[in-house]
Enzyme design. Structure first.
Site: not given
Length: 363
Positions: A46, A82, A160
């Protein structure tokens, strides 16, 4: 369509059998966030690029998905991605701020902001990189274990998009529910319309099971949940199943995980999902009594139990397996793994589930 991709034959179908409610020789186990920062190799992979660039690289997603399987004899893989790729595909900007989490520079503030969103019918075409990651991973898995696809549920995605990031109270999103119920339903419908083709596309690409994450269920009481979360959770399952059938795709088991949604267990068990995920705040025997024999349960060890010694982890797993019983059960944590957890302890958890669940069946 999936047959033409000629995927390798599945060698370990224990997870799928448990999900469908069939008997298994042992209890299958996987961990939410098993591809995560607790693994040094994950941090290394990552480090090269920012979070959403990683999500958009099928090769990186495939590598991250496979890493935990090289270390542990897990019974399922879950694609690295995600839940916020869906709001992104609807045209919202999302960045991942290190140490803070996701951030939406321009959150939805009033009803007319909904006009900024793209047509939900175009979302699946925006998310081809997820489908490519699934197909690549399915090939690389070489039939070792099934691959799970996933998405966030409409209410959780709405939080969100309205809050602009994480929130401890979800006061802005809940303000919408109370002050703008029509606009809220409109947004939740847009999200549902985006999620259905996205999830079907994941199956077409090679996903063998689907999990819907209603991570923010706990911010809603029973009334709000039944009005603004549950109908859309039900709708997603019903429409995905119908669309799979219309497309000539084989059915896949679906998992609903509504964190802190213990007040809605009965409703979730009848929402059209084969598996109901539980967090660690729910007593397994009580949950089993409440949902009956019609669904498989998944969960629910407190992730923080992995801070305990390996011996203690063994004892806690033993207790958990006794409480859930041997069949119609998939072992997991009650939430995702945390970044500071010791991979050795994750291995101890997985091994304890396999070892003790075989013993349980002999007696």
């Amino acid at each position: 369509m999936p047959r033409s991709q000629g995927f390798p034959e599945l060698k370990n179908d224990t997870f799928l059998r448990a999900a469908w409610g069939e008997d298994t020789d042992y209890t299958p186990v996987w961990c939410m966030r098993q591809a995560g920062r607790y693994l040094p190799e994950f941090r290394e992979t990552r480090a090269a690029q920012d979070f959403f660039s990683t999500c958009r690289s099928p090769e990186a997603c495939c590598e991250l998905t496979l890493q935990p399987l090289r270390r542990f004899p897990l019974d399922a893989a879950i694609i690295f991605s995600d839940i916020l790729v869906v709001p992104q595909a609807l045209g919202m900007e999302v960045t991942m701020v290190p140490g803070k989490g996701p951030s939406f520079p321009e959150p939805l503030r009033e009803e007319r902001d909904l006009e900024r969103l793209r047509d939900p019918a175009t979302v699946a075409s925006e998310l081809g990189y997820v489908f490519q990651a699934i197909t690549l991973t399915r090939q690389q898995l070489a039939g070792r274990v099934p691959l799970i696809g996933f998405a966030g549920a409409p209410w959780t995605l709405m939080t969100y998009m309205v809050e602009g990031g994480s929130s401890s109270t979800m006061a802005q999103a809940k303000r919408w529910l109370y002050q703008r119920p029509q606009a809220s339903h409109k947004l939740l419908r847009i999200l549902t319309d985006a999620l259905v083709p996205y999830l079907v596309g994941q199956v077409a690409a090679g996903a063998q099971a689907l999990q819907l994450f209603e991570s923010h269920a706990g911010h809603l009481g029973p009334q709000l949940f039944n009005k603004f979360a549950l109908p859309y959770i039900c709708d997603v399952a019903k429409r995905v199943k119908a669309r799979l059938q219309e497309s000539g795709l084989a059915p896949v088991p679906m998992i609903i995980f509504a964190k802190d949604g213990h007040f809605a267990l009965e409703e979730l068990a009848q929402a059209g999902y084969e598996v109901v995920g539980l967090d660690w705040t729910v007593a397994p025997e009580k949950a089993r009594e409440r949902v009956g024999k019609t669904v498989t349960l998944q969960g629910n060890l407190d992730p923080c139990a992995l801070y305990a010694s390996e011996e203690e982890i063994g004892r806690l797993v033993q207790q958990m397996l006794n409480d859930f019983g041997p069949q119609r059960y998939i072992a997991n944590l009650g939430h995702g793994l945390y970044p500071d957890m010791d991979p050795e302890h994750v291995g101890a958890f997985v091994d304890a589930v396999h070892r003790y669940s075989r013993l349980l069946r002999q007696n």
